[in-house]
Design an enzyme around this catalytic site. Structure first.
Site, mmCIF file in Angstrom:
data_model
loop_
_atom_site.group_PDB
_atom_site.id
_atom_site.type_symbol
_atom_site.label_atom_id
_atom_site.label_comp_id
_atom_site.label_asym_id
_atom_site.label_seq_id
_atom_site.Cartn_x
_atom_site.Cartn_y
_atom_site.Cartn_z
ATOM 1 N N ASP A 184 -2.095 -7.570 -5.546
ATOM 2 C CA ASP A 184 -2.762 -6.323 -4.938
ATOM 3 C C ASP A 184 -3.079 -5.426 -5.762
ATOM 4 O O ASP A 184 -2.645 -5.175 -6.861
ATOM 5 C CB ASP A 184 -1.510 -5.960 -4.002
ATOM 6 N N GLN A 219 1.438 -10.920 -3.513
ATOM 7 C CA GLN A 219 0.027 -10.382 -3.217
ATOM 8 C C GLN A 219 -0.286 -10.161 -4.743
ATOM 9 O O GLN A 219 0.358 -9.311 -5.297
ATOM 10 C CB GLN A 219 -0.034 -9.298 -2.428
ATOM 11 N N CYS A 238 0.878 -1.361 0.148
ATOM 12 C CA CYS A 238 0.045 0.052 0.143
ATOM 13 C C CYS A 238 0.803 1.287 -0.030
ATOM 14 O O CYS A 238 0.588 2.242 -0.876
ATOM 15 C CB CYS A 238 -0.965 0.204 1.101
ATOM 16 N N LYS A 255 -15.164 -4.168 5.063
ATOM 17 C CA LYS A 255 -14.687 -4.744 4.052
ATOM 18 C C LYS A 255 -15.486 -5.868 3.387
ATOM 19 O O LYS A 255 -16.610 -6.168 4.388
ATOM 20 C CB LYS A 255 -13.437 -5.348 4.254
ATOM 21 N N HIS A 312 -8.415 -0.933 -0.740
ATOM 22 C CA HIS A 312 -7.319 -2.140 -1.045
ATOM 23 C C HIS A 312 -8.180 -3.216 -1.644
ATOM 24 O O HIS A 312 -9.075 -3.401 -1.114
ATOM 25 C CB HIS A 312 -6.654 -2.699 0.191
ATOM 26 N N HIS A 360 -4.799 -0.954 -5.577
ATOM 27 C CA HIS A 360 -5.200 0.033 -4.637
ATOM 28 C C HIS A 360 -6.111 0.796 -5.780
ATOM 29 O O HIS A 360 -5.321 1.364 -6.889
ATOM 30 C CB HIS A 360 -3.991 0.713 -3.781
ATOM 31 N N ARG A 417 6.229 -11.137 5.758
ATOM 32 C CA ARG A 417 5.695 -10.899 7.015
ATOM 33 C C ARG A 417 6.252 -12.179 8.027
ATOM 34 O O ARG A 417 6.535 -13.004 7.561
ATOM 35 C CB ARG A 417 4.120 -11.252 6.987
HETATM 36 ZN ZN LIG Z 1 -3.057 -2.295 0.558
#
Ligand SMILES: [Zn+2]
Ligand SMILES: [Zn+2]
Length: 647
Positions: free
Chosen positions: A388, A386, A339, A474, A520, A390, A368
């Site tokens: 991912d 990910q 992010c 979410k 996200h 945004h 992580r």
């Molecule tokens: Zn994010």
């Protein structure tokens, strides 16, 4: 003599006047002997009680049969007592801990010098069946607290003493007996052991007393228990299936990936064959991202720790991050999320409302910290990718963006061969506004947008208040796999935190500056984890478009190698992933190996095929499909792959 009467209201609204002290069992019998036979327990004014408990006042009464889920819980609790009764007969010196029901059965925990072995479990299970057949009543008894303590002290049951000390708040303490076995317990229980038939002791696991590290070690014996044998059979079958499909086992057998001690736990090596599946997953996703108006970006794996202080991760997420790395007196942080990187790209110039929505996507590697005890194959790892994205947009654009994310998730489900899913909407807890980023009004609006999008799309969903992270509500989409297990897939997550912390802006139509909404969204979640789910869903037999090897060419003998090589070359030219098995092995052995490798198509080549320019086609699941002209096979396979068919 006058008996006081009380009025009992049944679930259908009808009432009965009965003498005070009548039991639910007696009322069940009055209604019909079949009901009494089918009854497990009673619900009196919303409380579960034994069928033998005398009713003392006007009340609502329901007799619970197998149709009521509460019956199963009570039944499993009684199965736990049966386990303890059997263990006490066989090993009278064990010390007892607790024995509650679980989601699939029960456990009871014991302290015993020697570990319980598989043979012990078999003996205990046989003893449980023996006690069950005797149909021993589960009877409730009451003892004054000092006597209760004395009972347990004199039998060296110190853990039970501790429980009585802590939990018995009344002068009289409630016990249940099953034959010789006596347990401090509030109940309720089913009337007797006779109906506990469909159970199986599964395993022994270590646990600390009361779950607290440093406390004495208990041995927990876990069992599965169901009301009907067929439910137990189905459960055990599902467990077997899950074992057969275990992605860690298949990952090694099919040479897809490894996790190596030399490199460290939770870090995944994609082998060439796993790499092919990954490339297909990523190619599909990149093509879709482009089609759906996302921009693909790449961001560094390591960035200044200060950035993570601005984003807040260095505070609220620090327990999940690898420690910082010092270079030239500055601290750098391995990224646990993508992010902040995307936020910096958004901020790289002042955005106009005309540019919105900005959708930045990345197949981003993140790291992580997970405790080594929770790591599990590809499902829980320390480094993963990910998929991912945004989305930065104006409030009036948000519903359309959420809808597009959900449609994208559906398309992913369809393409990868899943037809069932579950949707959850997680909201905030309005009673604790101080724990949340964003005002209650912002939360109302965001939750409203998610809700109305789902409703407009006619998507059934479960609302879970208080489940949301502190930074926004979410939507989660969970897929359901081939054996009915749900897996978290897509997340669409509002964020009220980062736009404020990074002071994100855009210039609106009115010429003034506004803060964009930020969402996200991850589709597969983690490429590694999704790969694990795919392996288990397909039990390693990927559809042709994903299969690392799509065709295996198997000459019957060396005599036909010239034609077999020609077919191999032809198919490779057509873009297929072909394995040419020229080993000096019997055809049966070659077929067996191709089956074990779950290769979709085997082409068998002998004299007849060489003469007629055909191939004999064998499918891993459908078996022999007969001879076909090579060209025709090639065209059919092309279609199967291009349509991403699941065959
Ligand atoms: Zn994010
Ligand atoms: Zn109990």
């Amino acid at each position: 003599m006058t008996t006081e009467t009380i009025q009992i209201t049944l679930p259908d609204g009808s009432t009965r006047d009965v003498p005070k002290g009548t039991t639910p069992a007696q009322i069940a019998e009055q209604i019909g002997p079949r009901l009494l036979k089918a009854a497990f327990v009673a619900r009196v004014d919303d409380e579960l009680v034994d069928l033998a408990k005398p009713l003392e006042q006007n009340s609502k009464l329901a007799i619970l049969t197998s149709k009521d889920p509460d019956s199963l819980q009570v039944f499993r609790h009684s199965a736990a007592h049966l386990l303890a009764a059997a263990v006490m007969e066989l090993y009278p010196n064990v010390k007892l801990g607790i024995g509650p029901p679980t989601e699939t059965g029960f456990f009871y925990e014991f302290v015993r010098e020697e570990p319980f072995t598989q043979q012990d479990l078999e003996k205990i299970e046989a003893k449980m069946h023996e006690l069950a057949e005797k149909d021993i009543p589960n009877e409730r008894k009451w003892l004054p607290k000092p006597e209760a303590l004395e009972l347990y002290r004199s039998t060296n049951q110190e853990f039970k003493c501790e429980l009585v000390e802590e939990k018995a708040t009344e002068p009289m303490v409630s016990f249940y007996t099953t034959g010789k076995f006596i347990d401090f317990c509030r109940g309720p229980h089913i009337p007797s052991t006779g109906r506990i038939k469909a159970f199986k002791l599964m395993n022994v696991a270590g646990a600390y007393w009361k779950g607290q590290e440093g406390n004495p070690q208990m041995q927990r014996i876990y069992g599965a228990a169901f009301l009907e044998q067929k439910d137990l059979d189905e459960y055990l079958h599902k467990l077997e299936e899950a074992k057969r499909r275990d992605h860690r086992k298949l990952g090694a057998e099919l040479d897809l990936f490894s996790i190596q001690d030399e490199a460290g736990p939770g870090l995944v090596f994609w082998h060439p064959k796993g790499g092919i599946v990954r490339r297909e997953m990523e190619d599909w996703q990149r093509a879709e991202l482009t089609k759906r108006g996302y921009d693909l970006v790449f961001t560094p794996h390591i960035m200044l720790l200060d950035l993570w202080k601005t984003s807040g991760h260095a505070g609220f997420y620090s327990a999940n991050m690898f420690g910082p790395v010092e270079v030239e007196k500055a601290d750098y942080q391995l990224k646990p999320m993508n992010c902040p990187g995307h936020v910096l790209i958004y901020k790289s110039h002042l955005r106009s409302y005309r540019e919105l929505p900005v959708r930045l996507a990345e197949l981003g590697n993140v790291y992580r910290y997970e405790r080594s005890g929770v790591l599990h194959g590809l499902l829980r790892v320390r480094g993963f990718t990910q998929d991912d994205a945004h989305i930065f947009c104006m409030p009036e654009q948000i519903e359309k963006e959420v809808e597009d994310c959900i449609r994208f998730a559906w398309e992913a489900l369809r393409v990868f061969g899943f037809d069932r899913y579950e949707v959850e909407l997680s909201g905030g807890d309005r009673s604790r506004p101080e724990d949340y980023a964003g005002s209650p009004e912002e939360w109302d609006k965001a939750e409203g947008a998610l809700r109305s999008t789902l409703e407009r799309m006619n998507v059934p969903y479960k609302f879970i208040p208080g489940e949301a992270a502190f930074y926004g509500p979410k939507i989660d989409v969970k897929l359901v796999d081939a054996i009915g297990r749900p897996w978290q897939l897509t997340t669409v997550q509002f964020d009220f935190n980062l736009p404020k912390r990074f002071k994100l802006e855009y210039v609106g139509e009115d010429g003034s500056r506004h803060q964009p909404l930020m969402v996200h969204r991850a589709l597969f979640g983690s490429i590694e984890r999704f790969f694990g789910v795919l392996i288990e869903h397909y039990a390693g037999a990927f559809p042709a478009w994903l299969a690392p090897v799509q065709v295996s060419v198997l000459p019957v003998s060396g005599k036909f190698s010239e034609y077999a090589e020609k077919v191999t070359k032809q198919l490779k030219h057509a873009g297929f992933r072909v394995h040419y098995d020229d080993r000096n092995e019997k055809l049966q052995a070659k077929i067996r190996d191709a089956q074990l490798q779950k290769i979709p198509y085997m082409l068998i080549i002998g004299g007849k095929e060489a003469e007629s320019a055909t191939v004999s086609v064998r499918h891993r699941a459908k078996g022999d499909l007969g001879p076909r002209p090579t060209e025709e096979f090639s065209a059919d396979l092309r279609r199967e792959i291009d349509t991403k068919a699941v065959v």
